[in-house]
Design a protein around this motif. Structure first.
Motif, PDB file in Angstrom:
ATOM      1  N   LYS A  42     -25.069   2.672   0.109  1.00 54.61           N
ATOM      2  CA  LYS A  42     -24.822   4.461  -0.310  1.00 54.61           C
ATOM      3  C   LYS A  42     -25.906   5.338  -0.824  1.00 54.61           C
ATOM      4  CE  LYS A  42     -22.236   7.592  -2.618  1.00 54.61           C
ATOM      5  NZ  LYS A  42     -22.584   8.827  -1.834  1.00 54.61           N
ATOM      6  N   ASP A  46     -27.766   8.391   0.996  1.00 56.83           N
ATOM      7  CA  ASP A  46     -27.908   9.769   0.331  1.00 56.83           C
ATOM      8  C   ASP A  46     -29.352  10.189   0.379  1.00 56.83           C
ATOM      9  OD1 ASP A  46     -25.272   9.908  -0.465  1.00 56.83           O
ATOM     10  OD2 ASP A  46     -25.540   9.146  -2.416  1.00 56.83           O
ATOM     11  N   GLU A 125     -19.471  17.852  -1.763  1.00 59.90           N
ATOM     12  CA  GLU A 125     -18.836  16.655  -1.231  1.00 59.90           C
ATOM     13  C   GLU A 125     -19.653  15.409  -2.092  1.00 59.90           C
ATOM     14  OE1 GLU A 125     -19.253  16.481   2.828  1.00 59.90           O
ATOM     15  OE2 GLU A 125     -17.455  17.505   3.110  1.00 59.90           O
ATOM     16  N   GLY A 126     -20.940  15.557  -2.546  1.00 58.82           N
ATOM     17  CA  GLY A 126     -21.681  14.564  -3.329  1.00 58.82           C
ATOM     18  C   GLY A 126     -21.085  14.742  -4.530  1.00 58.82           C
ATOM     19  N   ASP A 128     -18.251  15.626  -5.604  1.00 63.91           N
ATOM     20  CA  ASP A 128     -16.841  14.918  -5.536  1.00 63.91           C
ATOM     21  C   ASP A 128     -16.908  13.372  -5.388  1.00 63.91           C
ATOM     22  OD1 ASP A 128     -15.907  17.531  -5.593  1.00 63.91           O
ATOM     23  OD2 ASP A 128     -15.475  17.714  -3.513  1.00 63.91           O
ATOM     24  N   GLU A 129     -17.707  12.841  -4.682  1.00 61.73           N
ATOM     25  CA  GLU A 129     -17.809  11.430  -4.395  1.00 61.73           C
ATOM     26  C   GLU A 129     -18.204  10.602  -5.632  1.00 61.73           C
ATOM     27  OE1 GLU A 129     -17.234   7.927  -2.437  1.00 61.73           O
ATOM     28  OE2 GLU A 129     -16.443   9.714  -1.883  1.00 61.73           O
ATOM     29  N   TYR A 130     -19.247  11.249  -6.270  1.00 63.72           N
ATOM     30  CA  TYR A 130     -19.884  10.631  -7.431  1.00 63.72           C
ATOM     31  C   TYR A 130     -19.017  10.934  -8.659  1.00 63.72           C
ATOM     32  CZ  TYR A 130     -23.929   9.259  -5.412  1.00 63.72           C
ATOM     33  OH  TYR A 130     -24.997   8.546  -4.769  1.00 63.72           O
ATOM     34  N   LYS A 132     -15.781  10.750  -8.323  1.00 66.21           N
ATOM     35  CA  LYS A 132     -14.629   9.621  -8.142  1.00 66.21           C
ATOM     36  C   LYS A 132     -14.980   8.124  -8.571  1.00 66.21           C
ATOM     37  CE  LYS A 132     -13.676  11.242  -4.184  1.00 66.21           C
ATOM     38  NZ  LYS A 132     -13.164  11.324  -2.490  1.00 66.21           N
ATOM     39  N   LEU A 133     -16.365   7.977  -8.198  1.00 70.50           N
ATOM     40  CA  LEU A 133     -17.071   6.925  -8.356  1.00 70.50           C
ATOM     41  C   LEU A 133     -17.231   6.437  -9.920  1.00 70.50           C
ATOM     42  CD1 LEU A 133     -19.857   6.645  -5.743  1.00 70.50           C
ATOM     43  CD2 LEU A 133     -18.007   4.995  -5.827  1.00 70.50           C
TER      44      LEU A 133
END
Length: 150
Positions: A42, A46, A125-126, A128-130, A132-133
């Motif tokens: 991941k 990035d 999007e980054g 949003d992804e972090y 969620k993580l």
């Protein structure tokens, strides 16, 4: 549109993207534990995304008549995965903020606006992804991306 102001903002963005290349690469190097393969991959992805953005932004600065910077900001690093994820979220959120500022400066130059919006979407999007993580993660559970409560 003030070319000098947009070039200065794009150079700040470029420094940020160069920082992302280093920070995410470093995170991939020091990722440890049973989820190392997942998170190392991941972070490398990035880092590659930051490098791609740096290429685009550097080319745009040159096209506008500026000189792209070859410096970066200080990187943040830790061996604690949860902390690295928090650094990553903050990094992505800062990128969103920087691209939004550039968009304000680019007003009236539709092609530049579209160029910046395309990258801004990826930065969001980054975030949003972090987000969620990191959701519902504390301590050791941050290393386990599969929640025990479904």
């Amino acid at each position: 549109m003030n070319n000098q102001a947009i070039i200065e903002q794009l150079n700040e963005i470029l420094k940020h993207e160069w920082t992302g290349v280093a920070q995410y690469s470093q995170a991939s190097f020091i990722a440890e534990g049973p989820w190392r393969e997942v998170y190392a991959a991941k972070f490398i992805a990035d880092a590659k995304e930051s490098f791609g953005h740096a290429q685009l932004v550097g080319d745009k600065i040159a096209a506008l008549g500026g000189v792209p910077v070859a410096t970066r900001n200080e990187i943040k690093q830790s061996r604690d995965l949860n902390e690295v994820l928090q650094f990553s979220l903050a990094f992505e959120a800062k990128a969103v903020e920087m691209y939004e500022k550039a968009l304000e400066l680019a007003e009236g130059n539709r092609p530049l606006v579209i160029f910046l919006e395309d990258i801004l979407i990826q930065e969001q999007e980054g975030v949003d992804e972090y987000t969620k993580l990191l959701r519902n993660s504390t301590g050791a559970s941050a290393a386990n991306p599969v929640s025990q409560t479904a």
